[in-house]
Design a protein around this motif. Structure first.
Motif, PDB file in Angstrom:
ATOM      1  N   LYS A 269      -7.517  24.250   6.978  1.00 59.75           N
ATOM      2  CA  LYS A 269      -8.607  23.735   6.136  1.00 59.75           C
ATOM      3  C   LYS A 269      -9.744  23.175   7.017  1.00 59.75           C
ATOM      4  CE  LYS A 269     -10.761  22.475   2.455  1.00 59.75           C
ATOM      5  NZ  LYS A 269     -11.430  23.490   1.640  1.00 59.75           N
TER       6      LYS A 269
ATOM      7  N   GLU B 204     -10.545  24.081  10.010  1.00 58.12           N
ATOM      8  CA  GLU B 204     -11.288  25.202  10.625  1.00 58.12           C
ATOM      9  C   GLU B 204     -12.238  25.842   9.608  1.00 58.12           C
ATOM     10  OE1 GLU B 204      -8.107  26.661  14.059  1.00 58.12           O
ATOM     11  OE2 GLU B 204      -7.921  27.394  12.000  1.00 58.12           O
ATOM     12  N   GLU B 205     -11.778  25.942   8.375  1.00 63.43           N
ATOM     13  CA  GLU B 205     -12.661  26.483   7.316  1.00 63.43           C
ATOM     14  C   GLU B 205     -13.888  25.592   7.132  1.00 63.43           C
ATOM     15  OE1 GLU B 205      -9.208  28.565   4.534  1.00 63.43           O
ATOM     16  OE2 GLU B 205     -10.429  26.950   3.718  1.00 63.43           O
TER      17      GLU B 205
ATOM     18  N   GLU C  11     -17.821  26.422   7.481  1.00 61.94           N
ATOM     19  CA  GLU C  11     -18.785  26.146   6.401  1.00 61.94           C
ATOM     20  C   GLU C  11     -19.961  25.316   6.919  1.00 61.94           C
ATOM     21  OE1 GLU C  11     -17.216  24.168   2.922  1.00 61.94           O
ATOM     22  OE2 GLU C  11     -19.228  24.042   2.010  1.00 61.94           O
TER      23      GLU C  11
ATOM     24  N   LYS D 210      -6.698  30.455   8.869  1.00 59.78           N
ATOM     25  CA  LYS D 210      -7.427  29.256   9.301  1.00 59.78           C
ATOM     26  C   LYS D 210      -6.886  28.026   8.595  1.00 59.78           C
ATOM     27  CE  LYS D 210     -11.967  31.010  10.515  1.00 59.78           C
ATOM     28  NZ  LYS D 210     -13.353  31.184  10.098  1.00 59.78           N
TER      29      LYS D 210
END
Lengths: 141, 249
Positions: free
Chosen positions: B8, B10-11, B15, B6
């Motif tokens: 950043k 997408e992370e 979150e 993924k």
């Protein structure tokens, strides 16, 4: 009046309480909701100011419930005493009517305890609003 | 096939999505950090960073921020999935009219995607756009014979009741908008929605379930009633009722 809306509401509450020990619990819940509606309907009808009361023909005809609802809606929009209470009743009564129709007519559709709970809570709110509205108009009238 | 790692951005979306159930309880420090990290991720994965902005708008109850992120990303690219993503953001804040507009564009871009078409009908229904929902439902029937949108009967019943009551769709749209906007203002999430129609009485109800205590539900519903009576000239709750109820298990 030989019987008051509060007395009808007491019967609704008693039916609701008896549901716990009854074998045919759902009939008690349905009956409780039905009685709660009529208690609220009569309380709201009693609270409608004299100048907005439905005429005798409407009150006794098959559209009697509609005529009370219309009176509440006119009351809720106009510059009358107790308008805030009228607004609450004008919104609560149709909600309660939906539940009452489910309770009395849709016998094949499950009627849950939560439906009866909402019916009683809503009816109590309408009765309280009706009493408040009558008190307000009594104080200012 | 080895899944691609993924980015950043997408992370960050993952979150933010995990934080959505706790909307309203997220501390300012976390929001600031997320904003900073989205900015840092933007140079590498611009489009996903704008999607993250949209999600952050949901977290912060800001329809304007979602709209702003949507307008920004549209300057870079346009795709069905982007419209779907942003429609979902608007939907989460009860902005069903906007969500239905975007979902219809997504559906036009991907006409074979029945899920998008189904959601277009659903969002239109909850926006109070019954006529639009009905048309989408008919298109769905043509594209997928033997299958209907799940809300087809609800749409038909509501149209019947409103016509019988002589109530314009514009009134329903206004009622629904006021009800959902009020929840955004109060930062109260809704969990379920359902229509009930009584064809005999020509009466339609939209019940919006919210997960707060009964006293607060009563208070919010009463305040909503005041707004509806104040803002809608022809408001008649016996013909069209929208309001809040507790969660039904």
């Amino acid at each position: 009046m030989a019987v008051t809306p509060s007395q009808i509401f007491s019967l609704a509450t008693a039916l609701h309480l008896r549901e716990v020990e009854a074998k045919d619990a759902e009939s008690y819940l349905r009956s409780a909701a039905s009685r709660a509606y009529y208690a609220a309907y009569h309380a709201a009808n009693d609270a409608v100011p004299e100048q907005l009361q439905p005429n005798e023909a409407d009150r006794r005809g098959k559209e009697s419930h509609v005529s009370v609802q219309v009176a509440l809606e006119i009351w809720a929009k106009g510059a009358y005493q107790g308008r805030s209470e009228a607004r609450a009743m004008a919104r609560d009564l149709p909600k309660l009517k939906h539940i009452r129709k489910h309770a009395d007519y849709l016998l094949l559709s499950e009627f849950r305890r939560s439906d009866a709970d909402v019916a009683l809570t809503t009816a109590r709110a309408i009765i309280n609003s009706a009493e408040n509205a009558k008190r307000i108009s009594g104080e200012t009238g | 096939m080895i899944p691609a790692p993924k980015t950043k951005a997408e992370e960050l979306i993952a979150e933010i999505a995990s934080l959505l159930p706790r909307r309203g309880q997220i501390d300012a420090f976390t929001v600031r950090r997320l904003k900073r990290e989205i900015e840092q991720a933007r140079a590498v994965d611009t489009v996903t960073a704008y999607r993250a902005d949209g999600m952050l708008g949901v977290l912060e109850w800001s329809v304007l921020d979602i709209e702003s992120a949507f307008n920004s990303v549209m300057q870079f690219t346009s795709s069905a999935s982007l419209y779907v993503n942003f429609a979902a953001c608007f939907q989460l804040l009860g902005q069903y009219f906007r969500a239905s507009e975007l979902m219809m564009i997504a559906s036009d871009l991907e006409p074979t995607n029945l899920t998008t078409l189904r959601k277009s009908a659903h969002y239109s229904l909850l926006a109070g756009r019954f006529d639009v929902a009905q048309k989408i439902s008919e298109v769905f029937d043509v594209r997928s014979p033997g299958e209907s949108v799940p809300s087809a009967e609800v749409i038909r019943d509501a149209i019947f009741a409103l016509n019988k009551a002589g109530l314009p769709t514009s009134t329903v749209i206004k009622c629904n908008r006021i009800a959902f906007d009020f929840l955004v203002e109060k930062k109260v999430p809704f969990t379920q929605t359902r229509y009930k129609t009584d064809k005999e009485d020509a009466s339609t109800m939209l019940l919006i379930e919210i997960g707060v205590n009964e006293d607060l539900i009563t208070l919010l519903d009463r305040d909503l009633g005041e707004r509806l009576f104040d803002q809608i000239e022809d408001y008649r709750p016996s013909l069209y009722w929208v309001g809040y109820i507790g969660e039904v298990n």
